[in-house]
Design an enzyme around this catalytic site. Structure first.
Site, PDB file in Angstrom:
ATOM      1  N   ASP A 293       0.857  -1.204   0.000  1.00 10.97           N
ATOM      2  CA  ASP A 293       0.000   0.000   0.000  1.00 10.97           C
ATOM      3  C   ASP A 293       0.881   1.238   0.000  1.00 10.97           C
ATOM      4  OD1 ASP A 293      -2.149   1.679   0.127  1.00 10.97           O
ATOM      5  OD2 ASP A 293      -2.634   1.250   2.208  1.00 10.97           O
ATOM      6  N   GLU A 327      -2.225  10.113  -0.473  1.00 13.81           N
ATOM      7  CA  GLU A 327      -3.563   9.505  -0.455  1.00 13.81           C
ATOM      8  C   GLU A 327      -3.987   9.253   0.981  1.00 13.81           C
ATOM      9  OE1 GLU A 327      -6.490   6.187  -0.267  1.00 13.81           O
ATOM     10  OE2 GLU A 327      -4.448   6.168   0.453  1.00 13.81           O
ATOM     11  N   GLU A 328      -3.052   8.730   1.781  1.00 10.88           N
ATOM     12  CA  GLU A 328      -3.433   8.126   3.055  1.00 10.88           C
ATOM     13  C   GLU A 328      -4.102   9.079   4.044  1.00 10.88           C
ATOM     14  OE1 GLU A 328      -3.723   5.180   3.495  1.00 10.88           O
ATOM     15  OE2 GLU A 328      -2.243   4.035   2.380  1.00 10.88           O
ATOM     16  N   ASP A 355      -4.401  -0.001  -6.378  1.00  7.44           N
ATOM     17  CA  ASP A 355      -4.198   0.261  -4.946  1.00  7.44           C
ATOM     18  C   ASP A 355      -4.811  -0.852  -4.109  1.00  7.44           C
ATOM     19  OD1 ASP A 355      -3.468   1.458  -2.591  1.00  7.44           O
ATOM     20  OD2 ASP A 355      -5.126   2.901  -2.576  1.00  7.44           O
ATOM     21  N   HIS A 426      -1.744  -1.239   6.316  1.00  2.61           N
ATOM     22  CA  HIS A 426      -1.461  -0.206   7.332  1.00  2.61           C
ATOM     23  C   HIS A 426      -0.775  -0.755   8.585  1.00  2.61           C
ATOM     24  CE1 HIS A 426      -4.906   2.575   5.639  1.00  2.61           C
ATOM     25  NE2 HIS A 426      -4.016   2.227   4.727  1.00  2.61           N
TER      26      HIS A 426
HETATM   27 ZN   LIG Z   1      -3.525   2.659  -0.607  1.00  2.00          ZN
END
Ligand SMILES: [Zn+2]
Length: 463
Positions: A293, A327-328, A355, A426
């Site tokens: 990610d 993005e996060e 993604d 994550h």
């Molecule tokens: Zn992502």
């Protein structure tokens, strides 16, 4: 994870593609026109599967720079590296497009159950969270199982730490507690929240991710804990024990920092102003190394363009790799791209986002009109040899979302075997060893064929 040598033996179905129908002139009927693309598709697939270039480059990215949160030096160093490498690869119009991004820093953090028994809680603060007072805070903790449960306890939560123990169902349902849980608890006077990690059961691994504070509630600290610890707190509470938790977080938001979306292209030979975007996000959480990610999505998108260039396959329209920033915890890269390219969006003929990891590709999700769907189904048939011919009911992605909406652009996401994704999502375990070289090579092949053929078709997609 098991590492397999890259299989150079091509599947039988792919060989059938390779030696398929002779090249014919482009025709309007989708099925017929695909015959003309069997040969270039086979060349792209063959080149993608011929070596471990994508995996090797992803290893270099993640080993050299590590995780890449917005505002970090690591992200900006990685962006500088990507620009230089894309130029070395011979990609065209390589540039960084400036984006201001939020700069959240985690700092030191810890959580501990102090009563009825001392037990350190493995935790990760949630992105964008405020910190605790410098000495931390200690309060009675109350475990709740849902927002309804939270509301039923109401004012009894004043001064307490709320522990959301909501088991994983799917991302959409469970992530609501991460996004909104802090403000929902603050509304009843809670002083902090702990959240059962939003992810599939793992091995006592916490999952971070962004929260967003409601403007009308006090901002309270928020952290994820592991499934195992959440279950233990639940069992203690169910036995009538009073829980006391100590939480210390240095987290804070600094002024916005400068970052950039990274762009590299192969310019179209007939309609360079018409663009197919292969998108991904280059930032990651500040744990693990952001291999899945979304470093992998970025390397695969970039490799797809590099292979077109290397093989001398210049499509009618431009294919543009976009490595979005932030993005996060902000989506600023996707929003900035929409604004900076507003005048061009009408000429974006397809936007693809990768993604969901670069595991074994299955095909693409697609959102667009029926004519476009029929065409991309035909294009995807060129990927049956690598098992990636499926076109799903809908497709898109966070980064391309703002542009897709503003420009009504057909959108697509690379669909992969997602069985591992939400185990490592994550977490500190998001590292390259989870990714097989053959899988990312097949993702490159799928993106290259889809991107090249849609960009090269005589008629614009959907018309
Ligand atoms: Zn992502």
């Amino acid at each position: 994870m098991r590492r397999v040598a890259l299989a150079l033996v091509l599947p039988a179905a792919m060989l059938a593609v390779w030696h398929g129908s002779p090249k014919v002139g482009a025709q309007s009927a989708p099925a017929a026109s695909m015959a003309a693309y069997r040969e270039p598709a086979a060349r792209l697939i063959g080149a993608a599967l011929a070596d471990t270039a994508a995996w090797t480059r992803l290893a270099e990215l993640t080993d050299t720079f590590g995780h890449r949160l917005a505002g970090s030096k690591a992200l900006e160093d990685a962006i500088g590296w990507a620009l230089a490498e894309m130029r070395r690869d011979g990609l065209e119009n390589v540039r960084g497009e400036k984006v201001m991004v939020p700069h959240w820093v985690r700092g030191r953090e810890s959580a501990e159950l102090v009563s009825p028994v001392r037990h350190p809680l493995v935790m990760l603060g949630l992105g964008n969270s405020v910190g605790t007072p410098p000495d931390g805070l200690e309060a009675e903790a109350v475990v709740v199982g849902s927002f309804d449960d939270l509301a039923a306890r109401g004012e009894a939560l004043k001064g307490k730490i709320v522990v959301y123990n909501v088991p994983w169902t799917n991302y959409g349902e469970t992530v609501r507690y991460r996004s909104a849980g802090a403000s929902r608890a603050a509304a009843y006077g809670a002083v902090a929240i702990l959240l059962r990690s939003v992810g599939q059961p793992g091995l006592r691994t916490p999952h971070t991710g962004a929260l967003s504070y409601a403007p009308d509630q006090p901002q309270i600290p928020a952290a994820a804990i592991t499934n195992e610890d959440a279950d233990r707190l639940q069992r203690l509470q169910d036995r009538g024990q009073k829980l006391v938790v100590r939480l210390a977080m240095d987290a804070r938001m600094l002024p916005d920092a400068e970052s950039a979306n990274v762009i590299g292209e192969i310019a179209g030979r007939e309609h360079p102003e018409e663009v197919v975007v292969l998108g991904c996000h280059f930032d990651s959480w500040d744990v693990g190394t952001g291999a899945t990610d979304d470093g992998g999505g970025c390397i695969a998108s970039w490799e797809a363009v590099r292979l077109m260039k290397k093989l001398g396959l210049r499509p009618r329209r431009t294919v543009r790799a976009v490595l979005f920033t932030n993005e996060e915890n902000g989506l600023r890269g996707g929003l900035a791209y929409r604004d900076q390219h507003a005048a061009e969006l009408a000429n974006h003929i397809l936007m693809v986002e990768t993604d969901g990891g670069v595991f074994r590709p299955l095909g693409f999700g697609f959102s667009g009109n029926d004519a476009a769907r029929a065409t991309v189904k035909s294009v995807a048939s060129l990927l049956s040899g690598i098992g990636a011919a499926r076109i799903g009911a809908s497709g898109g992605g966070a980064d391309i979302g703002p542009s897709v909406q503003a420009g009504k652009v057909p959108s697509m996401s690379l669909d992969v075997d997602g069985s591992l994704y939400f185990t490592i999502h994550h977490t500190p375990a998001d590292t390259i060893d989870k990714i097989e070289p053959t899988d990312i090579a097949r993702c490159v092949a799928a993106l290259a064929v889809m991107g090249y053929v849609v960009a090269d078709l005589p008629a614009r997609l959907g018309q």
